[in-house]
Design a protein around this motif. Structure first.
Motif, mmCIF file in Angstrom:
data_model
loop_
_atom_site.group_PDB
_atom_site.id
_atom_site.type_symbol
_atom_site.label_atom_id
_atom_site.label_comp_id
_atom_site.label_asym_id
_atom_site.label_seq_id
_atom_site.Cartn_x
_atom_site.Cartn_y
_atom_site.Cartn_z
ATOM 1 N N LEU A 252 13.814 15.096 13.664
ATOM 2 C CA LEU A 252 15.262 14.922 13.584
ATOM 3 C C LEU A 252 15.634 13.435 13.601
ATOM 4 O O LEU A 252 16.518 13.000 12.850
ATOM 5 N N TYR A 256 17.536 11.276 10.521
ATOM 6 C CA TYR A 256 18.756 10.464 10.602
ATOM 7 C C TYR A 256 18.504 9.002 10.272
ATOM 8 O O TYR A 256 19.402 8.323 9.750
ATOM 9 N N PRO A 270 25.494 17.544 13.733
ATOM 10 C CA PRO A 270 24.146 17.999 14.102
ATOM 11 C C PRO A 270 24.049 18.632 15.489
ATOM 12 O O PRO A 270 23.190 18.281 16.283
ATOM 13 N N THR A 385 28.657 11.666 15.167
ATOM 14 C CA THR A 385 27.315 12.082 14.771
ATOM 15 C C THR A 385 26.274 11.552 15.738
ATOM 16 O O THR A 385 25.338 12.272 16.120
ATOM 17 N N ALA A 389 23.863 13.933 17.818
ATOM 18 C CA ALA A 389 22.426 13.841 17.568
ATOM 19 C C ALA A 389 21.672 13.509 18.847
ATOM 20 O O ALA A 389 20.598 14.084 19.111
#
Length: 535
Positions: A252, A256, A270, A385, A389
């Protein structure tokens, strides 16, 4: 005495539903903000959830404004989700047939009328195409567009009235927040826009072997319906705190880094509900109603910001936040560098698994009580974000050292940015710049000819903004005072002439209205002067 209970929502107009719900929260806040403030954040979340999609999204937007709300409210608002039941299957079938002009039986070999997922904006049905492929059919809720429009109009009216009653609210720019919410909601309820987002991210994800998303099934896209591939996978939350969870956290993070530094377009929501692991181990993203964008200059500045945080370089961090647009206007550079050094020093005392890059950026941007702080929409999406995240990464791997992980990927970030710049060596970039010099010189000479050989000078001042603001306030108060005086004089003249109907037998109605308006304006004038502390 208990809080007033609202009437059944189904019997009330939407405006009264909103008024009763907000009044109920206001009543509870008035009773508990001193004796039991700990219960208020959860009550606010429940109130917004009960009001539906528009207010859920408003709460999610407020959860990012750490300059407006205390931490307990932010925690509750981050958990906002609209818990809504699915709508009738007959309405979904009607929407699909209206969107594509064909019966469901002609479009699909099989269609499951019971949705397998439902949210505030849409619900999703499983279906099978005539060629045997299994697909997901996402259908927008009936009436959601009209409700969003109506709710936004009501919110704007409420905010305007609130600003008139409490002028101090203007410094928080609530109308701008409503406009940002409206732009976000209009995109999220439009399935055509979501399909565009999916196509754009597909070009970013497809080259990566560990990353995927459900592709749009062309040409089955309409404003209210979208048909996409069906993903058979397990929710990422099922991998939390497991050895596989640590591996997925790395994937992940890589995803990003690629989206933010390489493509400049990124999935902006996310949270764990939108992330799945497919049987072949790939990471699969879902829900593309919201995506973010970073231009090349912002990507370079963001990379510089990460590097500055990793190596504890306060000056580089300041340069980066200024270049990105978090901080604007004239600033005391030495004071900012000193404050950033203090922030980085305090963060260094935290355990490595509690180090938050998003929180560090926020604290840096808010230096000086946020006087020079700005948060344009693209940076608001970026901050949202980053926070989401990080929360997902921490859930997958609670022991993740985020700064070390980013430092290990620093070289990859640099290479990615160079590729985005065209991968040209420095001497080629200098040569390309030199090729533009004759064109620039020609433009300067032509401008001199137009100005009869006198070069034009552009003057820019700094530090006069407070004076401009003071002059504007003074002009407004003077105009208000003149209008107030006029109303007093008009009321007095009408009392002398005594024309028109009267109140209590002797007071002309028109004179009473003039005096009432004058008193209201006088109150506003005195209040504004008292708040400023200057006559």
């Amino acid at each position: 005495m208990s809080a007033p209970r609202p009437l059944p929502a189904a019997r009330l107009p939407r405006s009264l539903q909103i008024a009763f719900a907000l009044a109920g929260f206001g009543w509870v806040w008035w009773r508990r903000h001193r004796r039991g403030p700990d219960t208020l954040p959860a009550r606010l979340r429940e109130t917004l959830e009960g009001l539906g999609t528009t207010f859920v999204k408003l709460g999610q937007g407020l959860s990012l404004r750490r300059d407006l709300l205390p931490a307990p409210y932010l925690v509750e608002l981050e958990a906002l989700h609209a818990h809504v039941p699915p709508f009738e299957s007959a309405l979904a079938v009607a929407a699909i047939e209206s969107a594509f002009g064909q019966p469901v039986d002609a479009l699909f070999a099989a269609f499951e009328p019971v949705p397998f997922a439902a949210a505030s904006v849409a619900q999703v049905h499983r279906a099978q195409l005539p060629d045997g492929r299994t697909v997901a059919v996402k259908v927008r809720r009936p009436g959601i567009v009209a409700q969003v429009h109506a709710d936004l109009r009501l919110l704007r009216r409420c905010v305007r009235v609130s600003q008139w009653l409490v002028p101090g609210l203007r410094r928080y720019q609530p109308l701008d927040l409503i406009d940002e919410l409206g732009q976000f909601l209009h995109q999220e309820v439009d399935m055509v826009q979501e399909a565009r987002n999916m196509r754009r991210l597909a070009s970013t994800f497809d080259p990566l072997p560990y990353l995927t998303l459900p592709h749009v099934v062309e040409p089955w896209v309409a404003p209210a319906v979208i048909v996409q591939e069906f993903s058979h996978g397990a929710a990422l939350a099922t991998r939390n705190r497991t050895p596989r969870g640590r591996e997925l956290a790395g994937l992940l993070l890589d995803a990003y880094v690629h989206q933010l530094m390489g493509a400049g377009v990124f999935h902006a929501d996310p949270h764990p509900g939108n992330l799945f692991e497919l049987p072949d181990g790939r990471l699969c993203f879902h829900d593309f109603g919201s995506i973010g964008f970073l231009d090349p200059a912002s990507r370079t500045a963001f990379a510089q910001l990460i590097e500055g945080l990793v190596v504890d370089d306060a000056a580089a961090v300041l340069d980066a936040v200024v270049a990105m647009g978090f901080v604007t206007g004239p600033i005391d550079r030495r004071a900012y560098v000193r404050a950033i050094s203090e922030i980085l020093s305090s963060l260094a005392t935290l355990p490595l698994n509690e180090w938050s890059m998003a929180d560090a950026i926020w604290r840096v941007a808010r230096i000086g009580a946020g006087e020079n702080f700005r948060l344009p929409r693209h940076l608001l999406v970026l901050m949202r974000t980053l926070f989401l995240a990080e929360n997902t990464l921490r859930a997958l791997d609670p022991d993740l050292d985020l700064m070390q992980a980013l430092g290990a990927r620093a070289q990859h970030m640099v290479q990615t940015l160079r590729q985005q710049a065209g991968g040209r060596p420095m001497h080629e970039q200098l040569l390309k710049s030199a090729e533009q010099l004759p064109v620039v010189a020609m433009q300067i000479l032509r401008q001199l000819q137009l100005d009869e050989g006198r070069p034009a000078l552009s003057l820019h001042h700094r530090g006069l903004e407070p004076l401009e603001s003071t002059l504007a306030r003074t002009g407004n108060r003077l105009a208000l005072a003149l209008v107030t005086l006029g109303l007093y004089l008009a009321g007095s003249v009408m009392m002398l002439h005594g024309a028109g109907p009267r109140l209590w037998g002797h007071l002309p109605v028109l004179s009473a209205l003039a005096f009432a308006g004058a008193l209201v304006l006088s109150w506003r004038l005195v209040r504004a002067i008292s708040r400023s502390g200057h006559l």
